[in-house]
Design a protein around this motif. Structure first.
Motif: not given
Length: 658
Positions: A62-69, A83-89, A107-111, A117-123
């Motif tokens: 569910i979180l991956a679907d949201r990060l795609e949009n 949004f990116n700050k909250t995701v990292c937190s 299974d490593p597939t979900p990871l 899809l994670l933010p590209s900042d340092p966090s």
């Protein structure tokens, strides 16, 4: 609407929105919006309890679907940055506190889907690195066909211990404080490895179902240690049948001293295991041994027993835990102010985990998982989180403890033979027979109420013999029986209700309390009619308590009374319960113990059933023409000052519960 929100207002004047219920998808997505609504505790509550209504893979999907949009027109917009700050937190907290969730995926597939899809900042880059490392580990496991396991304690007993040369009296050579220190070391290691959500009632109640053997392993390890210690106490006191009475009394005194030292170290788990063993039937019935035990040791033993008394829902145990939590808060404040804590505040607290398992199982039983509209009842998860938070807080207090292993004691401890119930009872019989110069001497009986196993089974499922949990008397039994009775009577708004009909026997009306008197809290399990095959037995059956007074203590037995039972038949049944000759019934009189300390002698033609009220179910058998035997406590006393109380059927009821 996919939420049932609840609004509240902070003292600062800000209006906050707390979600009480919602669909699975909306509860997961609220992880990314809870901070904006002021619900700062939502992420912690969700991560602690979500396993009771969904899976880790489903949450990640569910979180991956949201990060795609993601929100926001571009990567630098205010909405996108927030949004990116909250995701990292959220993911940082998840990885820090519940890394095992990701390792249990298999299974490593979900990871691998989530990482890009994670933010590209340092966090975001750091979280991506950690997720990819876990995915590599999962891939290696898959190649090696290794299955993931829950965390377990590093403390494991030697596998090659032999019982052939076991010397029970060797425990007398170890100082009580050394034994307590080693037991606290074992318990602390186990408690620190407990995964709090393993205690959730929805998970713990499923542990013995087919295919669920790998769940709650961290709690199972604690349970095994509790049972091991309790059985070690029992076996060490029974092992050598040829020991002199005085030597065996010294063993009882040693374990009482060890329990006292454990109490000083705030190791309540070991205290209760030792006390439970001393209260168990095989040791309790050794009246000659207890008579030889030092009176000061017995006084201390009674004080320790009171910590786990059933009175007011084990209020003393809970109050002690609250006091320990307060002292730990003071200790934390002291550290903040750069002052080193001293004394008791420097030590952590190892609780008896059964108290938390009780609360969580009761909560899971009493509150539905979903509302009528199908929404997940998240407010229930908030209540569960309050209990889990107490466990986590106490774990934090134990992290700074350090111990040095005493190999000599550990070798003895793990060599203690494990006795079955039948073996323990047989050895107890041999010891008592050898120490009793007049086994045929008649005893003066006195009716503890046992809880109905059918009611308990209806609440928590069938009894499981494969792995008995907390094999000795547990506070959970009484609490669950009260809940079960309350749930069977939804129209009753309070547990303190009248549970017996008013008396109708004219010979007894002059001493019967007013029918409007409400029962003690124990009345739901102690005074209510028992069930038969899952159905209510009706108002014509009751379980009462008859106490047998001995020169060195009280022996309790339970007996069922119907509306057809007259005094002579009750006396005869009670004598038989106490392994006495029922033909001696004419020589005894039946005394009802009133709440105000008064006594009522039951007429020979009296109907005992109608003499009872919910507040007066205690009876005493006394030889005619004689008072309470010399050295016995007064009739109004419920427990002996010199003898531990039997908790009848406690072992079987605990198995039913857990």
């Amino acid at each position: 609407c996919h939420f049932v929100p609840h609004f509240s207002q902070h003292s600062s004047g800000l209006r906050c929105e707390f979600i009480k219920a919602g669909t699975e998808e909306k509860l997961v997505l609220h992880l990314l919006h809870s901070f904006s609504t002021g619900d700062t505790s939502y992420v912690s509550i969700f991560l602690s309890t979500y396993r009771s209504f969904t899976t880790t893979q489903r949450v990640l999907d569910i979180l991956a679907d949201r990060l795609e949009n993601p929100p926001g027109a571009n990567k630098l917009s205010v909405n996108r940055l927030a949004f990116n700050k909250t995701v990292c937190s959220v993911f940082s907290k998840w990885l820090d506190e519940y890394k095992e969730d990701f390792l249990s995926l298999g299974d490593p597939t979900p990871l691998l889907r989530l990482a890009p899809l994670l933010p590209s900042d340092p966090s975001g880059s750091e979280i991506r690195r950690r997720l990819l490392k876990i995915s590599e580990e999962l891939s290696e496991r898959a190649l090696l066909s290794d299955s993931p396991t829950d965390c377990v304690s590093p403390v494991t007993p030697p596998s090659d211990s032999s019982n052939a040369e076991f010397d029970a009296t060797k425990i007398l050579g170890f100082p009580a404080d050394v034994v307590a220190e080693q037991l606290t070391r074992i318990e602390t290691d186990l408690f620190l490895h407990v995964v709090p959500y393993h205690c959730l009632g929805s998970l713990w109640s499923q542990r013995d179902k087919k295919g669920r053997g790998g769940i709650c392993l961290s709690v199972r390890a604690t349970v095994r240690q509790f049972n091991r210690l309790a059985k070690a106490v029992t076996a060490s006191c029974l092992w050598h049948v040829d020991l002199r009475t005085q030597q065996r009394a010294r063993l009882l005194e040693k374990w009482i001293s060890v329990a006292e030292e454990c109490r000083a170290r705030k190791n309540f788990s070991s205290v209760y295991a030792i006390v439970s063993a001393l209260q168990s039937n095989p040791l309790h019935r050794l009246r000659r041994i207890w008579a030889e035990t030092d009176r000061e040791a017995l006084r201390r033993y009674e004080e320790l027993s009171d910590i786990f008394s059933e009175k007011d829902n084990y209020s003393q145990s809970r109050e002690l835990l609250r006091e320990e939590e307060t002292s730990q808060l003071v200790s934390a404040d002291t550290k903040t102010n750069n002052r080193r804590p001293t004394g008791a505040a420097a030590r952590g607290t190892v609780p008896y985990l059964g108290i938390f398992l009780t609360d969580l199982m009761m909560l899971d039983t009493a509150v539905k998982d979903r509302l009528e509209n199908g929404y997940i009842h998240f407010d229930k998860r908030r209540r569960e989180f309050e209990v889990l938070s107490q466990i986590k807080f106490l774990q934090t207090s134990c992290k700074n403890w350090s111990f040095v292993a005493d190999e000599s004691f550990l070798e003895w401890y793990y060599s203690v033979p494990t006795l079955s119930e039948e073996q323990s009872y047989r050895l107890s019989n041999q010891i008592e027979s050898a120490s009793d110069p007049s086994p045929g001497r008649a005893l003066n009986p006195t009716v503890v109420i046992t809880h109905c196993t059918d009611i308990l089974t209806s609440v928590v499922g069938p009894s499981i013999e494969s792995e008995a949990v907390f094999d000795f008397p547990s506070p959970v039994n009484h609490l669950l029986s009260k809940l079960a009775k309350h749930m069977k009577s939804p129209s009753v708004s309070c547990l303190d209700v009248e549970s017996s009909p008013p008396p109708t026997d004219p010979a007894l009306t002059y001493v019967t309390p007013e029918s409007s008197i409400k029962s003690h809290r124990r009345s739901v399990s102690c005074g209510s009619p028992p069930t038969s095959k899952g159905r209510e037995a009706g108002p014509d059956m009751r379980i009462i308590r008859i106490r047998m007074d001995l020169q060195d203590g009280n022996l309790y037995r339970s007996i069922m009374v119907t509306s057809n039972d007259k005094t002579p038949s009750v006396i005869s049944n009670a004598l038989e319960k106490h392994n006495q000759d029922p033909k001696e019934a004419p020589r005894y009189e039946l005394i009802q113990l009133q709440p105000d300390g008064k006594e009522l002698k039951m007429p020979s033609a009296g109907n005992v059933f109608y003499a009872m009220t919910s507040s007066s179910v205690d009876f005493l058998l006394r030889r005619q023409g004689g008072g309470t035997p010399l050295g016995s406590p007064s009739v109004g006393t419920e427990t002996s000052a010199t003898f531990p109380r039997i908790k009848a059927k406690g072992r079987r009821l605990v198995r039913t519960l857990f």
